[in-house]
Design an enzyme around this catalytic site. Sequence first.
Site, PDB file in Angstrom:
ATOM      1  N   TYR A 155     -54.354  55.681  20.609  1.00 23.94           N
ATOM      2  CA  TYR A 155     -53.861  56.322  22.104  1.00 23.94           C
ATOM      3  C   TYR A 155     -52.011  55.715  20.712  1.00 23.94           C
ATOM      4  O   TYR A 155     -50.863  56.618  21.217  1.00 23.94           O
ATOM      5  CB  TYR A 155     -53.062  55.678  23.172  1.00 23.94           C
ATOM      6  CG  TYR A 155     -54.568  56.222  24.396  1.00 23.94           C
ATOM      7  CD1 TYR A 155     -55.314  57.390  23.694  1.00 23.94           C
ATOM      8  CD2 TYR A 155     -54.594  55.507  25.485  1.00 23.94           C
ATOM      9  CE1 TYR A 155     -56.067  58.011  24.466  1.00 23.94           C
ATOM     10  CE2 TYR A 155     -56.093  55.744  26.199  1.00 23.94           C
ATOM     11  CZ  TYR A 155     -56.344  56.619  25.836  1.00 23.94           C
ATOM     12  OH  TYR A 155     -57.694  56.510  26.349  1.00 23.94           O
ATOM     13  N   LYS A 205     -67.374  50.200  18.610  1.00 30.80           N
ATOM     14  CA  LYS A 205     -68.455  50.796  17.657  1.00 30.80           C
ATOM     15  C   LYS A 205     -68.291  51.026  16.665  1.00 30.80           C
ATOM     16  O   LYS A 205     -67.877  51.694  15.522  1.00 30.80           O
ATOM     17  CB  LYS A 205     -68.255  52.724  18.551  1.00 30.80           C
ATOM     18  CG  LYS A 205     -69.179  52.891  19.609  1.00 30.80           C
ATOM     19  CD  LYS A 205     -69.294  54.156  20.029  1.00 30.80           C
ATOM     20  CE  LYS A 205     -69.972  55.735  18.947  1.00 30.80           C
ATOM     21  NZ  LYS A 205     -71.575  55.180  19.862  1.00 30.80           N
ATOM     22  N   ASP A 257     -71.544  53.156  23.702  1.00 36.58           N
ATOM     23  CA  ASP A 257     -72.117  54.062  24.837  1.00 36.58           C
ATOM     24  C   ASP A 257     -73.080  53.448  25.330  1.00 36.58           C
ATOM     25  O   ASP A 257     -73.192  53.459  25.981  1.00 36.58           O
ATOM     26  CB  ASP A 257     -72.392  55.082  23.736  1.00 36.58           C
ATOM     27  CG  ASP A 257     -73.194  54.076  22.681  1.00 36.58           C
ATOM     28  OD1 ASP A 257     -73.002  52.937  21.907  1.00 36.58           O
ATOM     29  OD2 ASP A 257     -73.656  54.727  21.631  1.00 36.58           O
ATOM     30  N   ASP A 286     -59.968  52.569  29.237  1.00 31.51           N
ATOM     31  CA  ASP A 286     -59.669  53.370  29.238  1.00 31.51           C
ATOM     32  C   ASP A 286     -60.881  53.940  30.658  1.00 31.51           C
ATOM     33  O   ASP A 286     -61.457  54.329  32.284  1.00 31.51           O
ATOM     34  CB  ASP A 286     -59.119  54.537  28.866  1.00 31.51           C
ATOM     35  CG  ASP A 286     -58.060  55.282  29.157  1.00 31.51           C
ATOM     36  OD1 ASP A 286     -58.097  55.207  30.659  1.00 31.51           O
ATOM     37  OD2 ASP A 286     -57.543  56.255  29.431  1.00 31.51           O
ATOM     38  N   ASP A 305     -63.160  53.085  34.780  1.00 31.52           N
ATOM     39  CA  ASP A 305     -62.735  53.649  35.683  1.00 31.52           C
ATOM     40  C   ASP A 305     -64.404  53.547  35.893  1.00 31.52           C
ATOM     41  O   ASP A 305     -64.738  54.540  37.489  1.00 31.52           O
ATOM     42  CB  ASP A 305     -61.947  54.812  34.835  1.00 31.52           C
ATOM     43  CG  ASP A 305     -61.044  55.381  35.023  1.00 31.52           C
ATOM     44  OD1 ASP A 305     -60.198  53.954  35.568  1.00 31.52           O
ATOM     45  OD2 ASP A 305     -60.669  56.641  35.374  1.00 31.52           O
TER      46      ASP A 305
END
Length: 369
Positions: free
Chosen positions: A143, A194, A227, A251, A255
């Site tokens: 970001y 990852k 994942d 993020d 959630d």
Amino acid sequence: MTATKNLLLMPGDGIGPEVMAQARRVLDWLQENKRASFNIEEELVGGASIDVHGVPLTDAALAKAKAADAVLFGAVGGPKWDNVPFNIRPEVGILKLRGEMQLFANLRPAKVFDALADASSLKPELVRGLDIMIVREATGGIYFGEPRGIETLPDGTQRGINTEVYTTHEIQRVGRVAFELARKREGRVCSVEKGNVMESGLLWRQVIAKLQAEEYPDVKLSNMYADNCAMQLARNPKQFDVIVTSNLFGDLLSDLAAMLTGSLGLLPSATLGAKDAAGHIPSLYEPIHGSAPDIAGMGKANPLAQVLSLAMMLRYSFDMGADADAVEAAVERVLAKAGRTPDIAAPGRAVISTAEMGDALIAELSRVS
Ligand code: NAD
């Protein structure tokens, strides 16, 4: 009783002031019962600050936030400010606070209260007793990484670019937050990246492993690809204690974990910065939810996320673990026995207002203490 704490309250917009009023009652209760002493100040932020000062966060309010032992934040935003210039929209208030206070570690607990296990999207037996903490790196990664932007290619088509970038220092400081938290919990950290397809993820894994070996050998460390972590959160979330991960993965995963708990009105969060030479850790506590303009001013807001944010503040900024436990136990009892605000309404339970939920909470607080 410990030394007086300097506390800045920033209620903000919409339901922010309504839910903050109930958190304030808990602070008053703690003081009246001689469990803590607070020096409490209040400042405008978001749309409320735009209305008075023309900006979502004044320099004076920012200075107070930086100087405070902790900031308790409500929520900002709403349709009233839809047409203000982008650079002074209400949300800039919270973004600027996070940036200026260098709050790099975002703590998002996902805890399922027994009385609400049925409200989860997963089977009750998978989530009953769930209590995990996701530590998300919040000021680095994709970001913020450079280069970024949208460029036009020679053939007239465009290319969008963002860059995932992490330094040793950035990984270490958020890693330390996770390991320290694990020491106060079940002593387990799962580091998520990852590294199979991203060099920044590989570095993340190596730095976290070295940190654990050198500074936190008492904490159990595991690693997981992001994942797989998403799958495991939906399959068997109770396997986790503390998860530490990057801005982007945090993020998404926080959630996902939040939804396991069933209600937006029950989710607190904290953002922490680095300890300074005097031992002060800048910190801001806020509910996950926004300003909920659709129910603002109607007395329908659930104040528990704000109150649980306050409990996090007691635990992590003030080392008042017993008082945080008392507040959380009172919340648990309110959910089990009292009426409920409309967002968590259940058959056979009275629908009550924001203030009535505050009444029930204070009554339970006196019983559990
Ligand atoms: P929201 O979280 O405000 O509301 C989403 C839905 O959940 C709404 O139906 C709302 O009524 C309900 N809800 C939220 N909190 C609740 C509570 N405590 N009790 C009962 N119901 C609750 O998200 P949104 O509608 O997408 O955003 C509204 C405004 O809030 C926007 O301006 C957005 O930018 C802002 N926002 C601010 C923050 C923040 O201040 N940190 C975070 C998210 C959104």
